[in-house]
Design a protein around this motif. Sequence first.
Motif, PDB file in Angstrom:
ATOM      1  N   PHE A 197     -51.957 -45.022 -94.056  1.00  0.00           N
ATOM      2  CA  PHE A 197     -52.809 -44.640 -93.266  1.00  0.00           C
ATOM      3  C   PHE A 197     -51.571 -44.316 -92.091  1.00  0.00           C
ATOM      4  CE2 PHE A 197     -56.728 -46.297 -94.787  1.00  0.00           C
ATOM      5  CZ  PHE A 197     -57.236 -44.587 -94.365  1.00  0.00           C
ATOM      6  N   ARG A 198     -50.630 -45.122 -92.116  1.00  0.00           N
ATOM      7  CA  ARG A 198     -49.061 -44.801 -91.063  1.00  0.00           C
ATOM      8  C   ARG A 198     -48.939 -43.567 -91.845  1.00  0.00           C
ATOM      9  NH1 ARG A 198     -48.602 -50.980 -90.862  1.00  0.00           N
ATOM     10  NH2 ARG A 198     -47.278 -50.743 -93.268  1.00  0.00           N
ATOM     11  N   PHE A 199     -48.526 -43.309 -92.603  1.00  0.00           N
ATOM     12  CA  PHE A 199     -48.047 -41.636 -93.170  1.00  0.00           C
ATOM     13  C   PHE A 199     -48.619 -41.073 -92.523  1.00  0.00           C
ATOM     14  CE2 PHE A 199     -48.759 -38.537 -96.344  1.00  0.00           C
ATOM     15  CZ  PHE A 199     -47.431 -37.791 -96.037  1.00  0.00           C
ATOM     16  N   TYR A 200     -49.882 -41.574 -93.065  1.00  0.00           N
ATOM     17  CA  TYR A 200     -51.177 -40.112 -92.339  1.00  0.00           C
ATOM     18  C   TYR A 200     -50.485 -40.107 -90.412  1.00  0.00           C
ATOM     19  CZ  TYR A 200     -53.884 -40.089 -96.537  1.00  0.00           C
ATOM     20  OH  TYR A 200     -54.467 -39.745 -98.234  1.00  0.00           O
ATOM     21  N   ARG A 201     -50.828 -41.108 -89.359  1.00  0.00           N
ATOM     22  CA  ARG A 201     -49.895 -40.965 -88.731  1.00  0.00           C
ATOM     23  C   ARG A 201     -49.404 -40.031 -88.250  1.00  0.00           C
ATOM     24  NH1 ARG A 201     -51.510 -45.579 -87.584  1.00  0.00           N
ATOM     25  NH2 ARG A 201     -49.717 -45.941 -87.345  1.00  0.00           N
ATOM     26  N   TYR A 202     -48.103 -40.420 -89.255  1.00  0.00           N
ATOM     27  CA  TYR A 202     -46.737 -39.770 -88.618  1.00  0.00           C
ATOM     28  C   TYR A 202     -47.128 -38.340 -89.170  1.00  0.00           C
ATOM     29  CZ  TYR A 202     -41.918 -38.262 -89.466  1.00  0.00           C
ATOM     30  OH  TYR A 202     -40.773 -37.761 -89.635  1.00  0.00           O
ATOM     31  N   ARG A 203     -47.700 -37.758 -89.698  1.00  0.00           N
ATOM     32  CA  ARG A 203     -47.870 -36.389 -90.764  1.00  0.00           C
ATOM     33  C   ARG A 203     -48.795 -35.661 -89.373  1.00  0.00           C
ATOM     34  NH1 ARG A 203     -45.342 -34.490 -95.394  1.00  0.00           N
ATOM     35  NH2 ARG A 203     -46.185 -32.369 -95.842  1.00  0.00           N
ATOM     36  N   TYR A 204     -49.567 -36.234 -88.818  1.00  0.00           N
ATOM     37  CA  TYR A 204     -50.540 -36.052 -88.073  1.00  0.00           C
ATOM     38  C   TYR A 204     -49.366 -35.495 -87.348  1.00  0.00           C
ATOM     39  CZ  TYR A 204     -54.273 -34.900 -84.899  1.00  0.00           C
ATOM     40  OH  TYR A 204     -55.412 -34.086 -83.784  1.00  0.00           O
ATOM     41  N   GLU A 205     -49.012 -36.198 -86.687  1.00  0.00           N
ATOM     42  CA  GLU A 205     -48.393 -36.486 -85.093  1.00  0.00           C
ATOM     43  C   GLU A 205     -46.924 -35.167 -85.602  1.00  0.00           C
ATOM     44  OE1 GLU A 205     -47.041 -40.270 -83.981  1.00  0.00           O
ATOM     45  OE2 GLU A 205     -49.438 -40.613 -83.243  1.00  0.00           O
ATOM     46  N   HIS A 206     -46.815 -35.414 -86.763  1.00  0.00           N
ATOM     47  CA  HIS A 206     -44.918 -34.214 -86.854  1.00  0.00           C
ATOM     48  C   HIS A 206     -45.605 -32.801 -88.262  1.00  0.00           C
ATOM     49  CE1 HIS A 206     -44.114 -38.167 -85.527  1.00  0.00           C
ATOM     50  NE2 HIS A 206     -42.185 -37.800 -85.260  1.00  0.00           N
ATOM     51  N   PRO A 207     -45.887 -32.525 -87.708  1.00  0.00           N
ATOM     52  CA  PRO A 207     -46.700 -31.401 -88.815  1.00  0.00           C
ATOM     53  C   PRO A 207     -45.595 -31.132 -89.764  1.00  0.00           C
ATOM     54  CG  PRO A 207     -47.302 -31.110 -87.622  1.00  0.00           C
ATOM     55  CD  PRO A 207     -46.361 -31.894 -86.620  1.00  0.00           C
ATOM     56  N   PHE A 208     -45.598 -30.653 -91.153  1.00  0.00           N
ATOM     57  CA  PHE A 208     -44.521 -29.983 -91.561  1.00  0.00           C
ATOM     58  C   PHE A 208     -44.980 -28.693 -92.528  1.00  0.00           C
ATOM     59  CE2 PHE A 208     -42.975 -29.490 -96.257  1.00  0.00           C
ATOM     60  CZ  PHE A 208     -41.633 -30.229 -96.115  1.00  0.00           C
ATOM     61  N   HIS A 217     -56.466 -33.184-104.605  1.00  0.00           N
ATOM     62  CA  HIS A 217     -56.500 -34.848-104.323  1.00  0.00           C
ATOM     63  C   HIS A 217     -57.027 -35.286-102.778  1.00  0.00           C
ATOM     64  CE1 HIS A 217     -54.221 -35.520-107.487  1.00  0.00           C
ATOM     65  NE2 HIS A 217     -52.869 -34.592-107.760  1.00  0.00           N
ATOM     66  N   GLN A 218     -57.266 -36.095-102.333  1.00  0.00           N
ATOM     67  CA  GLN A 218     -57.780 -37.114-101.324  1.00  0.00           C
ATOM     68  C   GLN A 218     -56.334 -37.330-100.791  1.00  0.00           C
ATOM     69  OE1 GLN A 218     -60.598 -35.538 -98.985  1.00  0.00           O
ATOM     70  NE2 GLN A 218     -60.480 -34.102-100.970  1.00  0.00           N
ATOM     71  N   ASP A 219     -55.406 -36.524-100.816  1.00  0.00           N
ATOM     72  CA  ASP A 219     -53.664 -37.641 -99.936  1.00  0.00           C
ATOM     73  C   ASP A 219     -53.087 -36.272-100.414  1.00  0.00           C
ATOM     74  OD1 ASP A 219     -51.770 -38.655 -99.784  1.00  0.00           O
ATOM     75  OD2 ASP A 219     -52.087 -39.758-101.893  1.00  0.00           O
ATOM     76  N   LEU A 220     -51.746 -36.024 -99.500  1.00  0.00           N
ATOM     77  CA  LEU A 220     -50.578 -35.506 -99.382  1.00  0.00           C
ATOM     78  C   LEU A 220     -49.497 -35.953-100.453  1.00  0.00           C
ATOM     79  CD1 LEU A 220     -51.097 -35.370 -95.314  1.00  0.00           C
ATOM     80  CD2 LEU A 220     -51.742 -33.758 -97.228  1.00  0.00           C
ATOM     81  N   PHE A 221     -48.909 -34.481-100.495  1.00  0.00           N
ATOM     82  CA  PHE A 221     -47.655 -34.358-100.886  1.00  0.00           C
ATOM     83  C   PHE A 221     -46.926 -34.131 -99.596  1.00  0.00           C
ATOM     84  CE2 PHE A 221     -49.430 -33.437-104.221  1.00  0.00           C
ATOM     85  CZ  PHE A 221     -49.672 -33.300-105.427  1.00  0.00           C
ATOM     86  N   ARG A 222     -45.759 -35.142-100.005  1.00  0.00           N
ATOM     87  CA  ARG A 222     -44.796 -35.088 -98.449  1.00  0.00           C
ATOM     88  C   ARG A 222     -43.909 -34.094 -98.020  1.00  0.00           C
ATOM     89  NH1 ARG A 222     -41.059 -40.418 -98.651  1.00  0.00           N
ATOM     90  NH2 ARG A 222     -39.527 -39.310 -97.776  1.00  0.00           N
ATOM     91  N   MET A 223     -43.146 -33.310 -99.543  1.00  0.00           N
ATOM     92  CA  MET A 223     -42.606 -32.337 -99.207  1.00  0.00           C
ATOM     93  C   MET A 223     -43.477 -30.731 -99.653  1.00  0.00           C
ATOM     94  SD  MET A 223     -39.956 -33.030 -98.346  1.00  0.00           S
ATOM     95  CE  MET A 223     -38.933 -32.135 -98.106  1.00  0.00           C
ATOM     96  N   ARG A 224     -44.727 -31.061 -99.127  1.00  0.00           N
ATOM     97  CA  ARG A 224     -45.016 -29.898 -98.985  1.00  0.00           C
ATOM     98  C   ARG A 224     -46.355 -29.644 -97.807  1.00  0.00           C
ATOM     99  NH1 ARG A 224     -41.992 -29.724-102.528  1.00  0.00           N
ATOM    100  NH2 ARG A 224     -41.875 -29.258-104.975  1.00  0.00           N
ATOM    101  N   THR A 225     -46.726 -28.376 -97.945  1.00  0.00           N
ATOM    102  CA  THR A 225     -47.010 -28.174 -97.074  1.00  0.00           C
ATOM    103  C   THR A 225     -48.849 -27.971 -97.701  1.00  0.00           C
ATOM    104  OG1 THR A 225     -46.464 -26.900 -95.264  1.00  0.00           O
ATOM    105  CG2 THR A 225     -48.867 -26.099 -94.754  1.00  0.00           C
TER     106      THR A 225
END
Length: 252
Positions: A197-208, A217-225
């Motif tokens: 959830f810390r990763f999700y918060r970071y991703r929400y504040e820093h869109p990739f 997946h109910q999840d995110l790949f770090r190096m993809r949109t």
Amino acid sequence: MIRLRLLPCWGFVLLFVWLSGYWKIMSAIFLMMSIHECAHMIVAYICHYSCDHMDIYPFGFCAQISDIGYGSVYRELLIITAGPCMHLFYPFVFRFFMMHGWISVAFYGYLLMMNQSILFFNLLPILPLDGGRILSEFLHLFLPYAKAQRCASLLSLGAIMLVIVCGWMADLIGWLTLMILTVCIQKRMQHLLQDRFRFYRYRYEHPFQGRKIVHHHQDLFRMRTNYIIEGNQMIDEHMWLKRLHQEQEKTR
């Protein structure tokens, strides 16, 4: 301003060094590992990561870099590998010192052996060593975040078992080191959900913004949109994260 934290164990170490006469060895290890950590910190600064603070252990500095593990895999691989790369230059420095008579030939040989051992140990694919962090970053290139974190922890435990079976660290200090690493991994596994959830918060504040990927997946790949399929609809990661953020706010 980087905060420096001196740990309480320093008093016992200084007493041990004073009584045992190992000050030259401890000083060499401290300098080698401190330069190692400074390399991490300098490359992190170049890659626009901030260093929250530095802990001062008896074996050297330990940089605490903010948000590492959540951003660009490629930039973080540069940060992580910067430390081990310093050990490739140490033999030339030691030889320079020996040729100018600043250290003896015997101590030069000992420093070479110690440097080689530190580099080999640090590159073992075991978290939180640099080798384990490199392994984790590579897993994030192919797996969604939570699965990559679990796999990194499980592979680290497997690597510890392999070290034990092969008898590579069979002395007392080796066993204690492996025990400490095992405890660190177990604590890490207990906090995987919070880390996610810390990763999700970071991703929400820093869109990739990068290559797109569509998945279930109910999840995110770090190096993809990410575009996540839910039933008959597909939502982008920003909307998915916004909904998750709102759900968390409601539960507080």
